[in-house]
Design a protein around this motif. Structure first.
Motif, PDB file in Angstrom:
ATOM      1  N   LYS A   1       7.669  52.404  31.914  1.00 50.50           N
ATOM      2  CA  LYS A   1       7.296  53.447  32.885  1.00 50.50           C
ATOM      3  C   LYS A   1       8.302  54.599  32.820  1.00 50.50           C
TER       4      LYS A   1
ATOM      5  N   SER B   1      -3.822  46.943  38.898  1.00 52.07           N
ATOM      6  CA  SER B   1      -4.295  47.682  40.084  1.00 52.07           C
ATOM      7  C   SER B   1      -5.370  46.872  40.801  1.00 52.07           C
TER       8      SER B   1
ATOM      9  N   SER C   1       5.918  51.061  39.916  1.00 55.69           N
ATOM     10  CA  SER C   1       6.370  50.022  38.990  1.00 55.69           C
ATOM     11  C   SER C   1       7.579  50.559  38.238  1.00 55.69           C
TER      12      SER C   1
ATOM     13  N   ALA D   1       2.317  53.946  39.658  1.00 53.89           N
ATOM     14  CA  ALA D   1       3.051  53.239  38.601  1.00 53.89           C
ATOM     15  C   ALA D   1       3.287  54.094  37.357  1.00 53.89           C
ATOM     16  N   GLN D   2       2.472  55.167  37.192  1.00 49.17           N
ATOM     17  CA  GLN D   2       2.631  56.029  36.010  1.00 49.17           C
ATOM     18  C   GLN D   2       3.090  57.433  36.396  1.00 49.17           C
TER      19      GLN D   2
ATOM     20  N   GLY E   1       5.241  46.270  40.139  1.00 49.99           N
ATOM     21  CA  GLY E   1       4.266  47.233  40.658  1.00 49.99           C
ATOM     22  C   GLY E   1       3.043  46.565  41.267  1.00 49.99           C
ATOM     23  N   MET E   2       2.620  45.465  40.658  1.00 48.97           N
ATOM     24  CA  MET E   2       1.438  44.781  41.180  1.00 48.97           C
ATOM     25  C   MET E   2       1.711  44.235  42.583  1.00 48.97           C
TER      26      MET E   2
ATOM     27  N   ASP F   1      -1.480  54.318  43.791  1.00 50.53           N
ATOM     28  CA  ASP F   1      -0.861  53.554  42.715  1.00 50.53           C
ATOM     29  C   ASP F   1      -0.115  54.573  41.848  1.00 50.53           C
TER      30      ASP F   1
HETATM   31  C1  LIG Z   1       2.155  49.263  35.105  1.00 47.78           C
HETATM   32  C2  LIG Z   1       1.090  49.471  36.081  1.00 47.78           C
HETATM   33  C3  LIG Z   1       0.877  48.603  37.165  1.00 47.78           C
HETATM   34  C4  LIG Z   1       1.592  47.274  37.299  1.00 47.78           C
HETATM   35  O1  LIG Z   1       2.962  47.347  37.356  1.00 47.78           O
HETATM   36  P1  LIG Z   1       3.816  46.013  37.026  1.00 47.78           P
HETATM   37  O2  LIG Z   1       5.195  46.416  37.412  1.00 47.78           O
HETATM   38  O3  LIG Z   1       3.656  45.726  35.579  1.00 47.78           O
HETATM   39  O4  LIG Z   1       3.287  44.925  37.897  1.00 47.78           O
HETATM   40  C5  LIG Z   1      -0.070  48.926  38.110  1.00 47.78           C
HETATM   41  N1  LIG Z   1      -0.806  50.057  37.989  1.00 47.78           N
HETATM   42  C6  LIG Z   1      -0.661  50.911  36.960  1.00 47.78           C
HETATM   43  C7  LIG Z   1      -1.488  52.134  36.921  1.00 47.78           C
HETATM   44  C8  LIG Z   1       0.284  50.638  35.959  1.00 47.78           C
HETATM   45  O5  LIG Z   1       0.405  51.488  34.933  1.00 47.78           O
END
Ligand SMILES: *Cc1c(COP(=O)(O)O)cnc(C)c1O
Length: 364
Positions: free
Chosen positions: A185, A88, A180, A158-159, A59-60, A156
């Protein structure tokens, strides 16, 4: 113990589907940038309502690649929140840009548009919106703010897998969305993984080069890129797990609804409910409590695990002390970090587990 995550409790059918997916890849003899990735990218793009999806390493990296593909780098400011996963903000720095942190809305934990407005400068190139805890909110206001300021809107996500605002999925509202697939997740693989989704074909083409050393065709490099590809084995696993995601998301919402209905304790405050049920996919279910450490110990004594998301806002992390922030500081993010506590909220919880969590919180 009622755990924050319980992968061992995944249904046997899902475990078998993942074993078959892994076997398919092992027998195929093709492990990177192949048909499994293409198939998953098409499936995930369809679920995100975007024509393009690029699988990346995590995700990063998805955020870094998105920013770089948007032409953002040294000298450019990107406004984001201190109440997020460290990744983030680290991704903004890795892209060579300058993060600026705005304060949050205490009712939701999400970035506050008024605070973001106060952070705008002639160098601002975009807002990195984090759909924290799984909630998409106020996308019309964010689009207007960014359009008026002439800056990019980046998500972002990721969640926030499958979270939507007025029917439009997370990641489809701005220039791009970063996902991510870290194991915890809402959609996760058995290791690291991520994706960038976008409606912009040109941005997708740049991102596709950036994830593969900046290679335009084999052994010709037009950019200084990354090595950040979603492996075939992860793509195959994710295609299998995607079949369960709707059911899992519905279950997370049931758990959250039961918490909203059942938790009645003057010492414990819930965050604001989503405007529409579809806005929230409950990656996490945090509550606010002034005696947070006591509540955590009380829950643990009743066999309920809890975790803090997040105990230290990014601007208070050691290497981030000098990061620019909203005029007047970030008092609401700092307070949130002191009082927030996430309860178990995942699809493997039984009704009995949920009732036990409610009882334990109410007995505090
Ligand atoms: C998990 C997460 C990331 C990073 O994802 P990775 O796959 O661990 O690099 C970035 N932003 C948020 C809000 C996250 O919860």
């Amino acid at each position: 113990m009622i755990l924050m995550n319980d992968f061992k409790a995944d249904p046997e059918d899902l475990k078998l589907a993942q074993i078959r997916a892994a076997e398919r890849v092992i027998r195929s003899g093709w492990y990177i940038l192949g048909n499994e990735l293409k198939a998953f990218e098409e499936r995930w793009a369809a679920r995100c309502g975007t024509p393009h999806c690029l699988g990346v390493g995590n995700g990063m990296d998805a955020i870094e690649i998105g920013l770089r593909a948007s032409g953002i780098g040294p000298g450019d400011e990107v406004i984001t929140t201190p109440m997020t996963a460290f990744a983030s903000v680290l991704a903004v720095i890795r892209a060579g840009a300058t993060p600026i942190l705005a304060d949050i809305d205490p009712a939701t934990g999400l970035l506050d548009p008024e605070s973001v407005r106060r952070c705008l400068t002639p160098r601002t190139k975009g807002v990195l919106l984090v759909h924290l805890y799984g909630q998409v909110r106020n996308m019309d206001a964010w689009k207007t703010l960014c359009a008026e300021a002439g800056i990019g809107l980046f998500e972002d996500c990721a969640q926030a897998h499958l979270a939507a605002w007025k029917g439009r999925p997370a990641g489809s509202h701005g220039a791009w969305g970063a996902y991510s697939f870290y194991p915890t997740k809402n959609l996760g693989t058995l290791g690291d993984g991520g994706a960038l989704v976008t409606t912009d074909p040109e941005l997708a083409a740049i991102a596709s080069r950036l994830r593969n050393y900046g290679q335009s065709k084999r052994y010709y490099h037009s950019d200084l890129g990354l090595n950040s590809r979603l492996d075939e084995i992860h793509a195959a696993i994710l295609s299998a797990r995607l079949e369960w995601l709707d059911g899992y998301t519905a279950r997370r919402r049931q758990v959250a609804d039961a918490y909203r209905l059942g938790i009645r304790n003057a010492k414990v405050t819930l965050l604001a409910a989503p405007v529409e049920p579809g806005n929230h996919v409950y990656h996490l279910f945090p509550v606010l409590c002034d005696r947070r450490e006591d509540l955590m110990a009380h829950l643990k004594a009743r066999d309920v695990e809890s975790l803090i998301h997040y105990p230290v806002p990014v601007h208070m992390q050691e290497p981030c002390r000098a990061i620019g922030r909203a005029p007047g500081g970030l008092p609401r993010a700092e307070r949130h970090a002191q009082v927030c506590l996430s309860l178990p909220c995942h699809p493997q919880l039984s009704d009995e587990d949920v009732a036990r969590v409610v009882e334990a919180v109410n007995a505090f």
